[in-house]
Design a protein around this motif. Structure first.
Motif, short mmCIF file in Angstrom:
data_model
loop_
_atom_site.label_atom_id
_atom_site.label_comp_id
_atom_site.label_asym_id
_atom_site.label_seq_id
_atom_site.Cartn_x
_atom_site.Cartn_y
_atom_site.Cartn_z
N LEU A 90 -20.73 -18.90 -24.29
CA LEU A 90 -21.00 -18.44 -22.94
C LEU A 90 -21.58 -19.62 -22.18
CD1 LEU A 90 -22.90 -15.01 -22.88
CD2 LEU A 90 -20.59 -15.52 -22.04
N PHE A 92 -23.43 -20.94 -18.55
CA PHE A 92 -24.10 -20.63 -17.30
C PHE A 92 -24.32 -21.93 -16.52
CE2 PHE A 92 -25.14 -17.22 -20.14
CZ PHE A 92 -25.18 -16.07 -19.35
N HIS A 97 -23.39 -17.03 -14.56
CA HIS A 97 -22.38 -17.01 -15.63
C HIS A 97 -21.07 -17.59 -15.11
CE1 HIS A 97 -19.25 -14.56 -18.00
NE2 HIS A 97 -19.63 -15.60 -18.73
N SER A 102 -16.38 -20.15 -20.17
CA SER A 102 -16.79 -19.50 -21.41
C SER A 102 -15.58 -19.19 -22.28
CB SER A 102 -17.53 -18.19 -21.10
OG SER A 102 -18.65 -18.46 -20.27
N THR A 115 -23.00 -10.53 -20.78
CA THR A 115 -24.07 -10.95 -19.88
C THR A 115 -24.96 -9.76 -19.52
OG1 THR A 115 -22.79 -10.47 -17.90
CG2 THR A 115 -22.57 -12.69 -18.84
#
Ligand SMILES: Nc1ncnc2c1ncn2[C@@H]1O[C@H](COP(=O)(O)OP(=O)(O)O)[C@@H](O)[C@H]1O
Ligand SMILES: [Mg+2]
Lengths: 443, 250
Positions: A90, A92, A97, A102, A115
């Protein structure tokens, strides 16, 4: 409104905050904000903040992180794992996000990586039950202003859940890139890790940067490990040298569960890792290890609290640091063995290399033992490199800078090589190598 | 090759070397013998530049250059090597890493190309074989958990890898059983070249049966009290150092 910093962000953000239509969450945020407004940022008058001043943070004047900037051109986020390895990721950027960066891969049945925002949308009831469940009663007396600030302003973060017996072989990596904004930004990621009985996973958090702007990441993470669950939790904080990083982790460890944490700090102008572990089930075990390398005027604070609440619990804690120039490190480690926690074991060690006369370490080990049948130890050392070893290396032709680098690397290598997830050792060793070469590791 | 002239040195303000004169020419083997505490190790540290050993008078020339002006690593680059009486343990640094770093540093200093991993492994294999050393000792951290004898062998290995022009062996024989002593002596003898020289610091005659010196010196009370051929070592073995110690005290 009070004049505590950041409180004005709330008004700006309110309608953009996820879950603003959920009454329970609005109440939670409001009460957190209320308590933060009263306390403000922690000052050095607080015992647990005696050695760390957040004044420099107040001076920057951080703005709120609004909508994610659309046009950040990165095609690939950095990884601590070998390129060919299978893992789930993932990403960020400035707290937002980035689905496009990702790669979740094929998570096995029973594993969920998502998330905070998504869970708020799809399963608000689950979140209501879990948010604050480990870190403490949100409506109560906030002892931790930074976590209160996080609770009021949290926008997103990751949620990792494993069903009973789910064992993930491939690690999960969460990458946080900061500094991409067009002005200094503050953001407050909130993460949850909930492992059902006998589930196991390796979680890697990597904090680094890509833009030019200073940023402030104020992270809150809650970890809940049910009976027999195992979490290997590794973190590399390699934030920009003008960034601020404060992270609060609360972990609750159930019967025969293991919380195995290792954190390495090379970045940020000012950082604080505050980790509180509750060994709450018989046979609960935690390893809380760390390494840090700081120089210039960096300030790095590791503050840990381990509570042995029941019998037969064990913890071991080793923090090793290298402090150069006028940098300053803080290690505060408190281990409390409560009255019922008979036959518990606790070991703590802080070792620091001070490479310059102006480098400083404030080490405060604290053992509080209320049970009579326990084995506990702690120790703290601080000093220069071993002169005999240095001479030995130089007498073989190795120039002084290289000899020093070899010894520093050796000092930290032991901690890195003890990591269970061997896959990330090369990346951590190369971070150390880059630090020693005086260059930040390029991402 | 090595000219020591009127060398005085102090440790912690205490005078230990009180006027040493010694000339070692290429191709020669010198033995320095003497009672405990006479300053033998001090001399070896002064030659290699250990901190805390202060030269107060005199000079040391190595191949015509002022050795005392150089950093320890420069002296190694120039070809000076000390086999330590008490080799230092370095936790966390694998022996191979250490050897490779040392060899390539010295080669860089001498303007020779560095060895790559393959070339290095090949070289070290040869040397460990010669010294009857296990590969295991290469993987372990430098001298950590080594027995006394293993440490001395490891010194010999470093010497064999670095190929110095002047090697000073400080009590390399102590702690070795007779087989190990022979092995180490063989490897030292193999390094003998007309252009190299050797200084053996030893307590006992034993080592000198295997590495035969051209000159023997008696160091007592911070000075060389007597010099002679290899027969002097036998005399010392029979008579002890008493007369020299007395001479030094006088
Ligand atoms: N690091 C040191 N600090 C204080 N005194 C020392 C140190 N090293 C050597 N000495 C003193 O110097 C003298 C000579 O020691 P050394 O050179 O080790 O003798 P040897 O090798 O001939 O036995 C001794 O009196 C010893 O106590
Ligand atoms: Mg000696």
């Amino acid at each position: 409104m009070s004049d505590a910093p950041f409180t004005d962000h709330y008004g700006v953000l309110r309608d953009a905050l996820p879950g603003h239509d959920l009454p329970w969450l609005s109440r939670l945020r409001a009460s957190a904000l209320e308590s933060f407004s009263v306390s403000g940022l922690p000052t050095q008058r607080r015992e647990s903040w005696k050695y760390t001043s957040l004044r420099p943070l107040e001076k920057v004047g951080f703005g709120v992180t609004g909508a994610p900037r659309a046009c950040i051109s990165i095609d690939r986020a950095p990884s601590l794992l070998p390129a060919a390895s299978e893992h789930h990721r993932l990403v960020f950027v400035d707290g937002h996000h980035r689905a496009d960066l990702s790669t979740l891969g094929n998570l096995p049945e029973g594993a969920e990586l998502t998330t905070l925002r998504e869970v708020l949308t799809n399963e608000p009831d689950w979140l209501e039950a879990h948010l604050g469940a480990v870190s403490g009663d949100p409506g109560g007396d906030w002892e931790q202003p930074l976590l209160a600030l996080n609770t009021a302003m949290m926008m997103n973060g990751f949620v990792l859940r494993l069903a009973e017996g789910t064992v993930l072989h491939d690690p999960i990596e969460v990458v946080h890139l900061g500094g991409a904004g067009d002005r200094p930004l503050a953001y407050h990621p909130r993460n949850l890790v909930v492992l059902a009985p006998r589930s196991q996973v390796t979680l890697i958090e990597h904090y680094t940067h890509l833009g030019e702007q200073p940023y402030y990441a104020n992270i809150g993470t809650e970890v809940s490990l049910a009976e027999g669950a195992v979490l290997h939790h590794y973190k590399l904080q390699a934030d920009a040298l003008d960034a601020f990083h404060t992270a609060t982790v609360h972990a609750e460890v159930g019967p025969d569960a293991l919380y195995d944490a290792f954190g390495m700090t090379t970045g940020a102008r000012l950082s604080r890792n505050e980790i509180a572990v509750r060994l709450a089930g018989e046979g609960a075990n935690c390893h809380l290890n760390g390494a840090y390398l700081v120089r210039g005027r960096q300030h790095c604070d590791n503050t840990t609290r381990i509570d042995h609440l029941v019998p037969n619990t064990a913890c071991s804690e080793i923090f090793k640091g290298v402090v150069d120039d006028q940098a300053r490190a803080v290690f505060q480690g408190k281990i409390t063995v409560h009255r019922d926690a008979q036959h518990s074991k606790g070991h703590q060690l802080s070792k620091v290399l001070l490479l310059s006369d102006k480098a400083e370490i404030d080490a405060k080990p604290e053992l509080e033992i209320y049970a009579d049948d326990v084995v506990c130890s702690h120790g703290a050392t601080a000093g220069d490199l071993d002169h005999d070893a240095l001479f030995y290396l130089r007498s073989r032709g190795i120039p002084e800078p290289e000899a020093r680098a070899l010894l520093i690397e050796a000092f930290l290598a032991e901690s890195v090589h003890n990591i269970a997830a061997q896959g990330i050792c090369p990346a951590l060793m190369s971070s150390i190598g880059h630090w020693l070469a005086g260059r930040p590791k390029e991402i | 090759m090595l000219e020591i002239k009127n060398l005085h040195a102090t440790v912690d303000g205490k005078a230990i070397l009180k006027g040493i004169d010694l000339t070692v020419n290429a191709g020669e083997i010198h033995a320095i013998m003497g009672p405990n505490g006479s300053g033998k190790s001090t001399l070896s540290y002064v030659l290699t530049g250990r901190e805390g050993y202060t030269v107060t008078e005199g000079e040391v020339l190595f191949k015509g250059k002022n050795l005392l002006d150089m950093d320890p690593e420069e002296r190694a680059g120039e070809g000076v090597f000390l086999a330590f009486q008490y080799p230092v343990e370095i936790p966390g640094v694998p022996n191979t890493t250490f050897l490779k770093e040392a060899l390539n540093s010295v080669r860089r200093y001498r303007g020779e190309g560095e060895l790559d991993a393959m070339q290095f492994v090949k070289l070290v294999r040869e040397k460990t074989k010669m010294l009857h050393m296990s590969d295991d000792m290469l993987k372990r951290a430098v001298n950590v958990g080594f027995s006394g004898g293993e440490k001395k062998r490891n010194e010999a290995l470093q010497m064999a890898v670095l190929e110095p022009s002047l090697a000073v062996l400080d009590e390399t024989d102590s702690g070795l059983d007779i087989d190990a002593l022979k092995t180490v002596a063989d490897s030292v003898n193999l390094l003998r070249r007309p252009e190299n020289a050797l200084v053996l610091i030893t307590h006992y005659q034993r080592l000198l049966d295997y590495i035969v010196p051209d000159h023997v010196h008696v160091l007592a009370g911070g000075r060389i009290q007597a010099s002679g051929g290899k027969e002097l070592a036998h005399e010392l073995e029979a008579r002890g150092y008493a007369e020299f110690s007395a001479g030094a005290a006088a």
